[in-house]
Design an enzyme around this catalytic site. Structure first.
Site, PDB file in Angstrom:
ATOM      1  N   ARG A   1     -13.983  -5.850  14.002  1.00 37.67           N
ATOM      2  CA  ARG A   1     -13.859  -6.936  13.025  1.00 37.67           C
ATOM      3  C   ARG A   1     -14.899  -8.030  13.254  1.00 37.67           C
ATOM      4  O   ARG A   1     -15.366  -8.659  12.298  1.00 37.67           O
ATOM      5  CB  ARG A   1     -12.452  -7.526  13.056  1.00 37.67           C
ATOM      6  CG  ARG A   1     -11.482  -6.571  12.419  1.00 37.67           C
ATOM      7  CD  ARG A   1     -10.066  -7.065  12.453  1.00 37.67           C
ATOM      8  NE  ARG A   1      -9.233  -6.207  11.631  1.00 37.67           N
ATOM      9  CZ  ARG A   1      -7.919  -6.247  11.601  1.00 37.67           C
ATOM     10  NH1 ARG A   1      -7.267  -7.113  12.356  1.00 37.67           N
ATOM     11  NH2 ARG A   1      -7.243  -5.439  10.823  1.00 37.67           N
TER      12      ARG A   1
ATOM     13  N   LYS B   1       7.088   5.646   2.223  1.00 38.34           N
ATOM     14  CA  LYS B   1       8.175   5.212   1.342  1.00 38.34           C
ATOM     15  C   LYS B   1       7.753   4.886  -0.083  1.00 38.34           C
ATOM     16  O   LYS B   1       6.752   4.194  -0.298  1.00 38.34           O
ATOM     17  CB  LYS B   1       8.840   3.977   1.961  1.00 38.34           C
ATOM     18  CG  LYS B   1       9.653   4.325   3.205  1.00 38.34           C
ATOM     19  CD  LYS B   1       9.784   3.137   4.125  1.00 38.34           C
ATOM     20  CE  LYS B   1      11.004   2.305   3.801  1.00 38.34           C
ATOM     21  NZ  LYS B   1      10.981   1.056   4.591  1.00 38.34           N
TER      22      LYS B   1
ATOM     23  N   GLY C   1      -3.968   0.576   5.633  1.00 37.44           N
ATOM     24  CA  GLY C   1      -4.278   0.637   7.052  1.00 37.44           C
ATOM     25  C   GLY C   1      -4.198   2.032   7.636  1.00 37.44           C
ATOM     26  O   GLY C   1      -5.121   2.502   8.307  1.00 37.44           O
TER      27      GLY C   1
ATOM     28  N   GLY D   1      -2.738  -4.725   4.052  1.00 43.01           N
ATOM     29  CA  GLY D   1      -1.864  -5.321   3.033  1.00 43.01           C
ATOM     30  C   GLY D   1      -2.643  -5.827   1.837  1.00 43.01           C
ATOM     31  O   GLY D   1      -2.191  -5.717   0.696  1.00 43.01           O
TER      32      GLY D   1
HETATM   33  P1  ADP Z   1      -1.053   2.985   4.298  1.00 46.32           P
HETATM   34  O1  ADP Z   1      -0.971   2.166   5.546  1.00 46.32           O
HETATM   35  O2  ADP Z   1      -2.343   3.734   4.200  1.00 46.32           O
HETATM   36  O3  ADP Z   1      -0.741   2.201   3.062  1.00 46.32           O
HETATM   37  P2  ADP Z   1       1.650   3.934   4.608  1.00 46.32           P
HETATM   38  O4  ADP Z   1       1.891   2.859   5.604  1.00 46.32           O
HETATM   39  O5  ADP Z   1       2.290   3.814   3.285  1.00 46.32           O
HETATM   40  O6  ADP Z   1       0.061   4.136   4.399  1.00 46.32           O
HETATM   41  O7  ADP Z   1       2.122   5.345   5.182  1.00 46.32           O
HETATM   42  C1  ADP Z   1       1.697   5.846   6.421  1.00 46.32           C
HETATM   43  C2  ADP Z   1       2.779   6.598   7.110  1.00 46.32           C
HETATM   44  O8  ADP Z   1       3.398   7.544   6.271  1.00 46.32           O
HETATM   45  C3  ADP Z   1       2.232   7.361   8.287  1.00 46.32           C
HETATM   46  O9  ADP Z   1       2.711   6.778   9.481  1.00 46.32           O
HETATM   47  C4  ADP Z   1       2.782   8.778   8.081  1.00 46.32           C
HETATM   48  O10 ADP Z   1       3.270   9.361   9.275  1.00 46.32           O
HETATM   49  C5  ADP Z   1       3.891   8.564   7.103  1.00 46.32           C
HETATM   50  N1  ADP Z   1       4.227   9.798   6.378  1.00 46.32           N
HETATM   51  C6  ADP Z   1       3.406  10.582   5.654  1.00 46.32           C
HETATM   52  N2  ADP Z   1       4.054  11.679   5.222  1.00 46.32           N
HETATM   53  C7  ADP Z   1       5.308  11.616   5.696  1.00 46.32           C
HETATM   54  C8  ADP Z   1       6.462  12.473   5.619  1.00 46.32           C
HETATM   55  N3  ADP Z   1       6.429  13.615   4.971  1.00 46.32           N
HETATM   56  N4  ADP Z   1       7.594  12.063   6.243  1.00 46.32           N
HETATM   57  C9  ADP Z   1       7.617  10.896   6.921  1.00 46.32           C
HETATM   58  N5  ADP Z   1       6.585  10.056   7.040  1.00 46.32           N
HETATM   59  C10 ADP Z   1       5.434  10.404   6.441  1.00 46.32           C
HETATM   60 MG    MG Z   2       0.754   1.403   6.649  1.00 45.62          MG
END
Ligand code: ADP
Ligand code: MG
Length: 408
Positions: free
Chosen positions: A40, A226, A365, A388
């Site tokens: 960073r 989620k 992230g 975020g």
């Molecule tokens: P980002 O940070 O890119 O926005 P998220 O925080 O929404 O992404 O999601 C990342 C998480 O989702 C990861 O830790 C990953 O392990 C989890 N994930 C992906 N597929 C599944 C699944 N089938 N069941 C449970 N968790 C999952």
């Molecule tokens: Mg995330």
């Protein structure tokens, strides 16, 4: 949301004092406090070098971690965490603050720039004010952690005014914080001409264009854990994209909503109605919505199957849908990529993006970490630096740290 904002190139900074909001929220070793990644700090160098080269006096600032600037609130929080109130002394609180000093960042920044970085031991106190007043063109100083001030996260106008009083121009270059209306990220712009730094400018240019005027076909790839985290992103991208692909943990809620069997996979029962609504919305808008057709399951407990990654047929289906795309935006891993056994879907997707020839953007992230970890980061057009913030960008939300900048 207007992304067409003035940048450091559009304003004269020669001989001026410039308050530069950076993202120096670096990871540190818990025991020693040593900076474990200076990514960073390195990312902030182009804007800093440009400003110094123009003869500006740069007053850099940033937050670091989540210090609690009120002793009473610190005691309350620690007590809630199960600590014994009798042991929560003022001395311990001071020590918790000291751990989050920006002094090590000033040191590293100085090494990277190859020139001294004056460090102020307060944010808007006498030390900062005196050092800011003495700072000359071509010199740089760093203020102490902005969150040591109670007014920072409350966007207190009094603090914003104090910060502004040290400078003549405000430059916003902490993209990871633009979704927060804090004194140093937004409030201060009420008192100074405000423009973006080079990092924020690039984020606005690439992501703004993808959302407002994308090269088509525009494919959105969404995943992650989620549905509830991604509700606004799905909704917004269904307005903009030609194809929306949904994988990751949230796909199981969509499957269940349509009457599918998902075993012990991640489910948000209360989001099934929303999933159906989105399927209907895609139909109404003529957006192609793709959901997994097979899954890779783990046997957590015998007989209880849990979906951890998209299956091979789904990989084929999803990757085919990215071919010929003009723009691909990706947010959210396709599976639990942290475990190699469940990283295939995410890896295949990252590879598809890398080889697509499209303008490719990764926001979020974990998605950014996945692309890096799997070795595709250098083949992606733009990996957003804000977790975020990039999510809220994709949601189409107004970002306070961007809205406050001067329009072009
Ligand atoms: P980002 O940070 O890119 O926005 P998220 O925080 O929404 O992404 O999601 C990342 C998480 O989702 C990861 O830790 C990953 O392990 C989890 N994930 C992906 N597929 C599944 C699944 N089938 N069941 C449970 N968790 C999952
Ligand atoms: Mg995330």
């Amino acid at each position: 949301m207007n992304y067409n904002k003035k940048t450091v190139y559009d304003i004269d900074v020669a001989g001026k004092k410039v308050l530069l909001r950076c993202d120096f929220n670096v990871p540190q070793d818990k025991a020693t406090g040593a900076i474990t990644s200076d990514k960073r700090i390195v990312a902030a160098l182009p804007t800093i070098r440009y400003l110094l080269g123009q003869g500006a006096a740069v007053i850099a600032c940033s937050h670091l971690g989540k210090p609690e600037p009120s002793f009473e609130k610190w005691v309350k929080k620690q007590t809630e965490k199960g600590k014994d109130p009798a042991e929560l002394t003022e001395e311990k609180w001071q020590k918790s603050l000291k751990k989050l000093t920006l002094a090590p960042v000033a040191e590293r920044l100085s090494e990277l720039l190859g020139k001294p970085v004056v460090f102020a031991h307060d944010v808007v106190g006498p030390d900062a004010k005196a050092k800011a007043a003495a700072l000359k063109g071509g010199e740089i100083m760093l203020l102490e952690n902005t969150r040591f001030e109670k007014g920072e996260t409350k966007n207190d106008p009094a603090l914003a005014k104090e910060l502004a009083s040290m400078a003549e121009v405000y430059v916003s270059d902490a993209f990871g914080s633009v979704h927060r209306a804090h004194a140093s990220t937004a409030g201060v712009a009420a008192y100074l001409p405000a423009v973006s730094g080079l990092l924020v400018a690039k984020e606005l240019e690439v992501m703004g264009k993808a959302l407002d005027d994308p090269k088509r076909p525009f494919v959105a790839v969404l995943g992650g854990a989620k549905v509830s985290d991604k509700i606004a992103v799905i909704n917004n991208l269904l307005e903009k994209a030609d194809t929306v692909i949904i994988g990751g943990g949230m796909a199981y809620t969509f499957a269940k909503a349509q009457g599918g069997e998902i075993g012990k996979s991640l489910l948000e029962e209360d989001k099934c109605a929303y999933a159906l609504e989105m399927i209907e919305k895609a139909k109404a808008k003529g957006v192609k919505l793709l959901l997994p057709v097979d899954t890779v399951a783990a046997k957590e407990i015998p007989a209880d199957m849990m979906g951890m990654d998209i299956g091979p047929k789904t990989i084929e289906l999803f990757c085919a849908a990215t071919r010929g795309a003009g723009t691909i935006v990706w947010n959210g891993p396709m599976g639990v990529f942290e475990f190699p056994a469940f990283a295939n879907g995410t890896k295949a997707m990252a590879k598809a993006l890398a080889e697509s020839g499209a303008v490719t953007i990764i926001g979020g992230g974990d998605s950014a970490a996945a692309a890096e970890q799997l070795g595709f980061a250098d083949k992606i057009t733009h990996i957003s630096t804000g977790g975020g913030a990039s999510l809220e960008f994709l949601e189409g939300k107004e970002l306070p740290g961007v809205a406050c900048l001067l329009d072009k």
